[in-house]
Structures are given as structure tokens and as C-alpha cells.
Design an enzyme around this catalytic site. Sequence first.
Site, PDB file in Angstrom:
ATOM      1  CD  GLU A   1       6.536  -5.486  -3.945  1.00 12.92           C
ATOM      2  OE1 GLU A   1       6.640  -5.660  -4.750  1.00 12.92           O
ATOM      3  OE2 GLU A   1       7.180  -3.737  -3.588  1.00 12.92           O
TER       4      GLU A   1
ATOM      5  CD  GLU B   1       8.324   0.891  -1.036  1.00 15.00           C
ATOM      6  OE1 GLU B   1       8.902   1.108  -1.921  1.00 15.00           O
ATOM      7  OE2 GLU B   1       6.676   0.979  -0.818  1.00 15.00           O
TER       8      GLU B   1
END
Length: 362
Positions: free
Chosen positions: A246, A251
Site C-alpha cells: 500500500e 492522508e
Amino acid sequence: MANYKLLRRSILCFISCLSFIACSSGGESSDDELPQETELANLQLDVAIQGQSSANPNGDGSGKVTLNFSADNATSYRISFGNGENAETTSNSYTYTYTGSGVTDYEIYVSAYKGSKFISKKEEISVYVAPGLIWADEFDGSGKPNSNNWAYDLGAGGWGNNEAEYYTDRLENAKVENGVLKITAKKESFEGANYTSARLKTQGKFSFKYGKVEVRAKLPEGGGTWPAIWMLGSNITSVGWPACGEIDIMEHVGNKMGHVSSAIHTPSSYGNTQNVGVTDVTNVSSEFHVYGMEWTAQKIAFSVDGNVFYTYNPSDKNDQTWPFNKDQFIILNVAMGGNLGGSIDPDFTSGIMEVDYVRVYQ
């Protein structure tokens, strides 16, 4: 008398034949005296960078290099391109194209083999790779996002992240308007959840290996919002997570406005991963910023507005630390609460992540 002369000539002829045979035998080598098989030697290597000139010392931006090599008595060659990739060939030439934009230094090794024996030679080069756009969504038009580019994840819970929203494919949660994609998290009761939002993905539509991603976006406000721009390995359906790898390009959490992070999740470190970088960005909700990620066979570098703030480059690249040698797809979403989003402001009603474009270069 005649018989004597004849006998004398016969004897002399016999002696001459013996001498010739003896001389001839003395000039030949026995099997033990044959020359030994010639060993590998004289390995030559020439590396030509396409378009290299005084004006472009690192090439024309194509990233293409041609290796010409030879060695006495070699039967095959092995090449290490200095970026984790290798090749084998029986010819004396090999053309290879580097990826990852910018100028990068490489150590190329060519080994000539004959059986188990080999000799090697190294050459150091610097190669320029110009970014080339291979995929993009500029979010022109209006209405639902382009179905040729995007699919949806639907449901609640956030797949293990304890998120509070239910992801839908409704226009209320994801729509293109005025040249931007708007992903809206809303406070509302829906299918047992107290919030709704959208999670768009290119899975089954577009995936790639190595390149540069740029996403120009404006992030939502509000405590508990958790917008993300990220990627997963396309092999997730067969190997699962985190074995697929990932890459979290961006974020952000509304409880820490301006606190932007990028992270890597692998079998060696996942969930509350140690592989994370953080930077502070001003006006994340009132201004667009470009969130970038450059992925090569050597490293993954993260940037905001072109400024790199975190690079992942494990010294030992294996299945545990580097599952990033296969295709990945892109995900855009806004979560509510959950493991990273934290407490949701009770006064929260809605928050929007606006995305001006998503561009992928190689």
C-alpha cells in the site's frame, strides 16, 4: 651385382621411410599435450545513452540506453541495471529503458559467463528521464465521475479501519462539477451508518508499475474527516493485504489541520506503520496543493507542491519490505473517524475534498 644394387636401394628406401615416419610422429602432440581450453577474457563494455550530447549529457529524456559487450569465449551475459532489475542474454547487445523522471545515477554491471565461470565489468552512468503523461482525469464535464476511469467501493466500516461512514456511489457523495471532482462526506443516517461518503478507485480500469502521480486537491475541514489519496497492489484479490503493498500518497485528519502524511504499508510494517513521513501544509482547505509520489524500482518519494519530504528506500528489498514490483491502482476517498480520523466533531455536517486532476507520468 645388379641384385646387390637393388637390395641396397630397397634398404635405403626402407630407412628413409622409417626416418619420415619418425619425424612425422615426433611433430604431433599427444592428447595430454593439446592446448588447454581458452578461458574467459577481454570483457568489453560500452554504454550509449540515447540522445546524449554536449547539450544533453544525460540523454534526451527517453531513458533508453544501449549496451554493447563482448568477451572471449563467453556463452552468455547477465546484466544488472543498477535499479534492482536484471536481464540475461546470449547476444552482444541489449537495449533497456529506465523509468522515473529526473536525472538518476546507476551502476551497470555486465558479467560474461562460460559454464559456472564468469568475469564482470562495471560502468557508472547518469540518465535523464522526462515525465510522460500516460493517464489522467481532468474532471471536465459534470455529473457522475467517468465510469471508464473509476469504480466504487461500497459499504460501511472502512474494511478494518473502524470508519463511521457508509460509502455510496450517489451523486450526493461523488460528482464532477465546475471542472473538479467533489467527494463529499455528509452527516446523515444511511444503511445503519451515521455518515456517508465515497471511495473511488481505478481498480479494473487502470493500473501501472513505476511512474509519477500528481493529484491537485483541496482538503475538507472538520474534526473527524480523513481524506486520502492512495494506492493498492492490483494483486490484492489473490495475495491479500498487506502482501499487495500500500502506498499512501496523502492522508490528512481534520483534527490536525495542515498535518499531511505519506506512508508505506508492507508485510514488514503495516497498520500503525513505522514507514511514514509528515509535513505541515498551510491552507490545505482553502487552496489547492499538488500531492505527488514518484515510484521507481529503487525508491518511492513523496512530495507536496514539488517539495519531497519523505522517501522510502529499504536497503534490503524483498517480499517483506518491497512488494512494489507489480502494478498498483489509485484510490480517492474521504473517511469519517476511524483509526486515524479520530473523534468526529458533533457539529460536523459535511466536508468536501475537491480534486482538480489526477495525472500519472512515466
